[in-house]
Design a protein around this motif. Structure first.
Motif, mmCIF file in Angstrom:
data_model
loop_
_atom_site.group_PDB
_atom_site.id
_atom_site.type_symbol
_atom_site.label_atom_id
_atom_site.label_comp_id
_atom_site.label_asym_id
_atom_site.label_seq_id
_atom_site.Cartn_x
_atom_site.Cartn_y
_atom_site.Cartn_z
ATOM 1 N N LEU A 8 0.856 -1.180 0.000
ATOM 2 C CA LEU A 8 0.000 0.000 0.000
ATOM 3 C C LEU A 8 0.892 1.229 0.000
ATOM 4 N N GLY A 9 0.640 2.149 -0.922
ATOM 5 C CA GLY A 9 1.421 3.370 -0.998
ATOM 6 C C GLY A 9 0.628 4.570 -0.500
ATOM 7 N N ILE A 10 1.245 5.357 0.360
ATOM 8 C CA ILE A 10 0.632 6.588 0.873
ATOM 9 C C ILE A 10 1.102 7.751 0.004
ATOM 10 N N VAL A 11 0.160 8.488 -0.578
ATOM 11 C CA VAL A 11 0.504 9.644 -1.404
ATOM 12 C C VAL A 11 0.484 10.889 -0.516
ATOM 13 N N LEU A 12 1.606 11.591 -0.506
ATOM 14 C CA LEU A 12 1.775 12.760 0.354
ATOM 15 C C LEU A 12 1.860 14.037 -0.459
ATOM 16 N N LEU A 53 -7.592 -3.298 4.379
ATOM 17 C CA LEU A 53 -7.784 -3.499 2.953
ATOM 18 C C LEU A 53 -7.220 -4.855 2.543
ATOM 19 N N ALA A 54 -7.999 -5.615 1.801
ATOM 20 C CA ALA A 54 -7.523 -6.897 1.286
ATOM 21 C C ALA A 54 -6.483 -6.667 0.197
ATOM 22 N N MET A 55 -5.472 -7.536 0.150
ATOM 23 C CA MET A 55 -4.384 -7.420 -0.822
ATOM 24 C C MET A 55 -4.095 -8.801 -1.396
ATOM 25 N N GLU A 93 -2.500 -13.969 -0.559
ATOM 26 C CA GLU A 93 -3.480 -12.987 -0.115
ATOM 27 C C GLU A 93 -3.166 -12.571 1.314
ATOM 28 N N THR A 94 -3.471 -11.320 1.628
ATOM 29 C CA THR A 94 -3.260 -10.807 2.976
ATOM 30 C C THR A 94 -4.167 -9.604 3.166
ATOM 31 N N ALA A 95 -3.925 -8.833 4.198
ATOM 32 C CA ALA A 95 -4.678 -7.600 4.434
ATOM 33 C C ALA A 95 -3.781 -6.614 5.170
ATOM 34 N N THR A 96 -4.034 -5.347 4.958
ATOM 35 C CA THR A 96 -3.224 -4.321 5.633
ATOM 36 C C THR A 96 -3.469 -4.316 7.137
#
Length: 288
Positions: free
Chosen positions: A146-150, A205-207, A222-225
């Motif tokens: 997951l990428g955080i946009v700053l 969030l599912a990944m 599969e995983t989740a955050t």
């Protein structure tokens, strides 16, 4: 809303998707061609990006929903940073590859997270492009994150990132981490940016990731955050302490999907990363 950057006649355009509808925001304001342009306007207007976009939608042309595999990097990012050892499986995997395993356990349990520089804009590829594996590395893996946009250090959205890594180089000596992480085509981002206000909880969030080779699926996970031991806010806080990040930056939050030991990416492989509410980031692989 979801925001895609597409190319039309070689010119970038910003497309906003709201459910089953999509709109060309660049048609409403020709200088708004990427998510960071929209974030800049929102910052000046002291509004959210969705509030600014909603006004532009009234003047924008309806368009087809973008093809995720043909979209461009959705944000004109100046720097990409990344966090490591934020999931238990990542900590165990890096212990297994290293001759100094205790250091990864120490970071996993520590107050201060591991943060490292990942890429500049010219090292980032978008959906449908090839990520790179180093010629001088024998063990290379994708890392879906997951990428955080700053924008000026504030969280404005989320995207998908692939932190491609040379595990044999890092495993030889942790001081080789920059060479294992920073090189041509070492990072992909996309297919869009989802505004922060559109994500109820980035920590739930599912990944999913799959890797295909010669028409056969070689990996699926599969995983989740929710498995992440640190929050997005905590990671951003440490990144911006005594460190002036550029106007537009992305912080990758770590991975919990790690192919089994011995698996290495090969040229021609296809990597698909799905994160709930964001979409699918697809890339092939090439050697650099």
């Amino acid at each position: 809303m979801q925001y895609y950057c597409v190319s039309e006649g070689g010119e970038p355009r910003l497309i906003a998707r709201d459910g089953d509808e999509a709109y060309d925001l660049t048609a409403a304001r020709e200088r708004v061609t990427s998510f960071d342009d929209l974030a800049h306007v929102a910052d000046i207007a002291t509004e959210t990006v969705d509030e600014v976009a909603a006004r532009l939608v009234d003047e924008a042309e309806p368009v087809d929903i973008p093809d995720e595999t043909n979209a461009a990097v959705p944000v004109a990012v100046d720097e990409v940073w990344a966090a490591g050892v934020t999931y238990e499986i990542s900590e165990k995997a890096r212990e297994a590859e290293s001759g100094m395993p205790e250091m990864y356990l120490d970071v996993y349990d520590a107050d201060r997270p591991e943060l490292f520089f990942k890429a500049t804009r010219d090292r980032v590829v978008g959906p449908g492009e090839a990520v790179g594996v180093r010629e001088d590395s024998e063990w290379n893996v994708p890392e879906p994150e997951l990428g955080i946009v700053l924008h000026h250090g504030d969280i404005t959205g989320y995207t998908i990132g692939n932190d491609v890594s040379s595990r044999s180089i890092e495993g030889a000596n942790p001081l080789y981490l920059p060479q294992a992480k920073v090189y041509d085509r070492s990072c992909s981002l996309g297919p869009c940016v989802v505004s922060a206000e559109s994500v109820d909880d980035p920590h739930d969030l599912a990944m999913r990731m799959t890797i295909e080779r010669d028409g056969e699926q070689r990996y699926e996970g599969e995983t989740a955050t929710s498995e992440m031991v640190r929050s997005c806010e905590e990671l951003v806080s440490f990144l911006t302490r005594h460190n002036t990040v550029p106007e537009t930056a992305v912080l990758l939050t770590g991975t919990s999907l790690v192919p089994e030991e011995g698996f290495t990416l090969e040229p021609g492989d296809r990597i698909d990363i799905d994160i709930e509410g964001i979409g699918r980031l697809s890339n092939t692989v090439t050697r650099v």
